[in-house]
Design a protein around this motif. Structure first.
Motif: not given
Lengths: 278, 302
Positions: B170-172, B204-207, B212-215
Motif C-alpha cells: 500500500g502507499d501513504a 510509492d503511489t506510482d507502484d 492496480g489498486v484494490t481498495i
C-alpha cells in the motif's frame, strides 16, 4: 483396465470414498465445494480429470474457475488453489451466481443430518448452552436453497450421532423443514440428491426421504440401520459400490499427493483397504 | 471519506482508533490475509466488548475471543477447517455462554454490507427461511415482495465502526493492493465508517497504481507498515500461511491456561518486531520459499 494393474488392484477406503463423491458430478455441471471440505474438493478435481472434463469447477474459498493446483493444501484459500485458472470470481460473483440459480451442484456436510437432508453445522445441544459449538455454516443457509442439486457427505455415519431423527439446529436446507417443503418456502434449488457416507450411498425418494441405494462391500444393511437415528428407507435393489477404475485412482493420487482427504476420517476407517485379484 | 495524503501512523496509534464496544469487521478469511498485527495490538491494549463481524475466519477471531476482547461474534464460520479442527477459544466461550453467538452467513453479511454501501434501510435474501438462523437474529424480518408476492427474509444494513484489513502492499494515502480472494474486504471498505490497514510493505503511489489498486485510499483512515503483519496467515505473493504456528496456537488454546500462556509468550511480551524475532528469521524465510518450486511449496504443508 489396461496396463495399470498395480494401481487398480488395491486401494484404500479414503480413495474409493472420494471417487464415489466424484461420480455424483455430471459432465458440464457448474460445481462448488465449501471450505474445509477436502474430500469434496479432491472429488471435484478427480471428476474433472475423468468423466466430467467439461464441468465448471469453482474452487471453494478461492473462487478460481477451473484451476489445476499442483497439490491440494490443507487450507481452502491457499494461492496454490488458483494455479492455472484463467479467472477467479470475486466472492460476491460466486454467491450471486449461486443465489440466482446458476450453480448446478454443491457439496455439503454436517455434524448432524436428518432424513430430509437438513444439516446442522452450528451447534449440538441447546442453542443457549451448546454441548459442542461447531464452526458454522459459511454461505450454506442461503445457497442451499437455490443451488441446483446438493451432494451431501459424511465420514461419521458409524458414530450413530450424525444421521439423527432431528437436527438440534437447521443451518442448511434439505427437502422438508418444520416450516415446510421447498415449494412452500419458494426455493428453486432441487435439494439433496445424494448422500455418501462411510457406510453406503443414499439418494432421496419422492417424499424427500433418504434411501439406501449402495453398500460398501465390508458393510451390511444392519450396520447402516444400527448407525442411523431414524427408520431408514432401503431400496429394493441395494447394490454394491462399483470399484474404482485405474483412471479414477490415478487421478486421486495425482490430485492429492499430501493426502488431505484423509483428515476427514476416523483412523479406523483409513485401515479399510480393498483389492481385486489381478 | 478520508482525504489526507499521508495516513501513516504507528501500530499502537492505529489500534487505538478501535474503541471498546465497536463493531469490528475483520478482513481476509480462513488462513489468508488476516489482520493479525492489529489483532495482537488490540490484545496488548486490552480492548473489550468488541462485536466482530465477517465471513469464514480462524485464528484472528479465536485469539480475540481467547483474550477476552469479544462480547458478540457475528461470523459465518470460526475454525481451522478439517486440518486443525474446531476453534478452541470460540468453542469454549460459546459453550460457557461468555460471548453472544450471532452466527451469520456469507450471503447475508454480503447483503447487509451492500445495503449499508447503497444507503438503503434493508435488502432481501433468497434463503434463511426454514433454517434456525433467525433464532440468532431478532433483527431479521419477513416481507412480501410487492411485485411477485414472494415472502422473503429482509435484513438491515451492516455498518461496522471500523474494518481492519491487511494487504501485501500500500502507499501513504492508504491505497491497497491485494491478491484474490479479496473476500469481503472491498465491501467492508465501502460499508464501514473507517478502515485501518496494515501492509507488509509501503511503496510509492506510482507502484500501487502500476499493480492496480484494490481498495482506494479514500476509504482508509490509517495505514501501518508491518512486515509479516498477517502471520501466521498468508499474505501472497509474499508468504504462505504458517501451518506449524497455527497448530501451536490451536493446541495451546484448548485450555484457558494454555491460551494465557500463548498470549504471554507471543503477544504480550513484546511488540511486532519482537514477535518476528520470536517466530524466527528461518521460519519466516521458509514461508517465502513457496516461489522456488512446487515441491518447496508443497513441503510447507507436509
Amino acid at each position: 483396465m489396461s496396463g495399470t494393474a498395480d494401481l487398480s488392484t488395491s486401494w484404500t477406503f479414503d480413495e474409493w470414498f472420494v471417487v464415489a463423491l466424484a461420480r455424483t458430478i455430471q459432465d458440464r455441471e457448474v460445481v462448488f465445494h465449501g471450505f474445509g471440505s477436502p474430500c469434496a474438493q479432491v472429488a471435484m478435481h478427480v471428476a474433472r480429470r475423468t468423466h466430467a472434463p467439461n464441468m465448471l469447477l469453482i474452487e471453494g474459498a478461492m473462487y478460481a474457475v477451473n484451476p489445476d493446483p499442483p497439490f491440494i493444501p490443507p487450507t481452502s484459500n491457499d494461492a496454490s488453489l488458483k494455479r492455472g485458472a484463467a479467472y477467479s470470481m470475486r466472492f460476491e460473483e460466486f454467491f450471486d451466481a449461486a443465489c440466482r440459480g446458476d450453480v448446478d451442484r454443491m457439496f455439503l456436510s454436517g455434524g448432524q443430518i436428518d432424513r430430509y437432508g437438513n444439516t446442522n453445522v452450528t451447534a449440538v445441544g441447546p442453542l443457549e448452552k451448546p454441548k459442542v459449538k461447531l464452526g458454522g455454516g459459511g454461505g450454506g443457509c442461503n445457497i442451499s436453497a437455490t443451488i441446483g442439486s446438493l451432494t451431501l457427505w459424511t465420514t461419521r455415519h458409524r458414530s450413530g450421532r450424525t444421521l439423527v431423527e432431528s437436527c438440534d439446529f437447521i443451518t442448511d436446507i434439505g427437502h422438508v423443514t418444520p416450516a415446510g417443503d421447498r415449494e412452500v418456502l419458494g426455493y428453486t434449488g432441487g435439494g439433496p440428491q445424494w448422500l455418501v457416507s462411510e457406510l453406503g450411498i443414499f439418494d432421496y425418494d419422492e417424499s424427500g426421504i433418504m434411501r439406501l441405494r449402495q453398500l460398501w462391500p465390508d458393510v451390511t444393511v444392519d450396520d447402516v440401520l444400527a448407525a442411523t437415528g431414524f427408520g431408514l428407507v432401503v431400496a429394493d435393489d441395494v447394490g454394491s459400490v462399483d470399484p474404482p477404475t485405474s483412471e479414477e485412482l490415478r487421478a486421486v493420487r495425482e490430485v492429492d499427493p499430501l493426502g488431505v482427504r484423509r483428515s476427514e476420517f476416523d483412523p479406523a476407517e483409513l485401515d479399510r483397504s480393498f483389492s481385486v485379484s489381478a | 471519506m478520508f482525504v489526507d495524503s499521508d495516513k501513516r501512523m504507528s501500530l499502537a496509534d492505529a489500534a487505538a482508533l478501535v474503541h471498546d464496544g465497536d463493531v469490528v469487521a475483520l478482513g481476509g478469511g480462513l488462513s489468508a490475509r488476516l489482520p493479525m498485527a492489529l489483532v495482537r495490538e488490540l490484545v496488548r491494549q486490552g480492548r473489550r466488548d468488541l462485536h466482530v463481524v465477517g465471513s469464514a475466519h480462524s485464528i484472528d477471531v479465536d485469539m480475540l475471543i481467547g483474550a477476552g476482547a469479544v462480547s458478540v461474534c457475528e461470523e459465518s464460520y470460526v475454525g481451522f477447517e478439517q486440518d486443525l479442527g474446531l476453534a478452541p477459544a470460540y468453542r469454549r466461550a460459546a459453550e460457557e455462554g461468555t460471548i453472544r453467538v450471532k452466527e451469520s452467513c456469507c450471503v447475508t453479511i454480503l447483503t447487509q454490507l451492500r445495503a449499508a454501501s447503497m444507503g438503503v434501510p434493508f435488502l432481501p435474501v433468497r434463503g434463511i427461511k426454514g433454517t434456525d438462523v433467525p433464532r440468532l437474529h431478532s433483527e431479521y424480518a419477513e416481507m412480501t415482495c410487492p411485485f411477485t408476492g414472494d415472502v422473503l427474509v429482509v435484513v438491515p444494513p451492516l455498518r461496522p465502526d471500523v474494518a481492519l484489513l491487511h494487504a501485501p502492499m500500500g502507499d501513504a494515502r492508504g491505497n491497497l493492493v491485494m491478491e484474490q480472494p479479496y473476500v469481503l474486504d472491498e465491501h467492508f471498505a465501502q460499508a464501514s465508517r473507517s478502515v485501518i490497514a496494515t501492509v507488509d510493505r509501503l511503496v510509492d503511489t506510482d507502484d500501487v497504481a502500476g499493480f492496480g489498486v484494490t481498495i482506494p485510499g479514500h476509504f482508509v483512515r490509517a495505514i501501518v507498515e508491518v512486515p509479516f503483519g498477517a502471520h501466521p496467515a498468508s499474505s501472497y505473493p509474499g508468504y504462505a500461511y504458517d501451518r506449524r504456528h497455527m497448530d501451536t496456537y490451536v493446541k495451546a488454546a484448548r485450555t484457558p491456561e494454555g491460551m494465557g500462556g500463548y498470549l504471554q509468550e507471543w503477544v504480550l511480551s513484546g511488540d511486532e518486531s519482537e514477535y518476528r524475532v520470536r517466530v524466527g528469521e528461518e521460519s519466516l524465510d521458509r514461508l517465502t520459499s513457496w516461489t522456488e518450486s512446487d515441491d518447496a511449496w508443497k513441503e510447507l504443508f507436509a
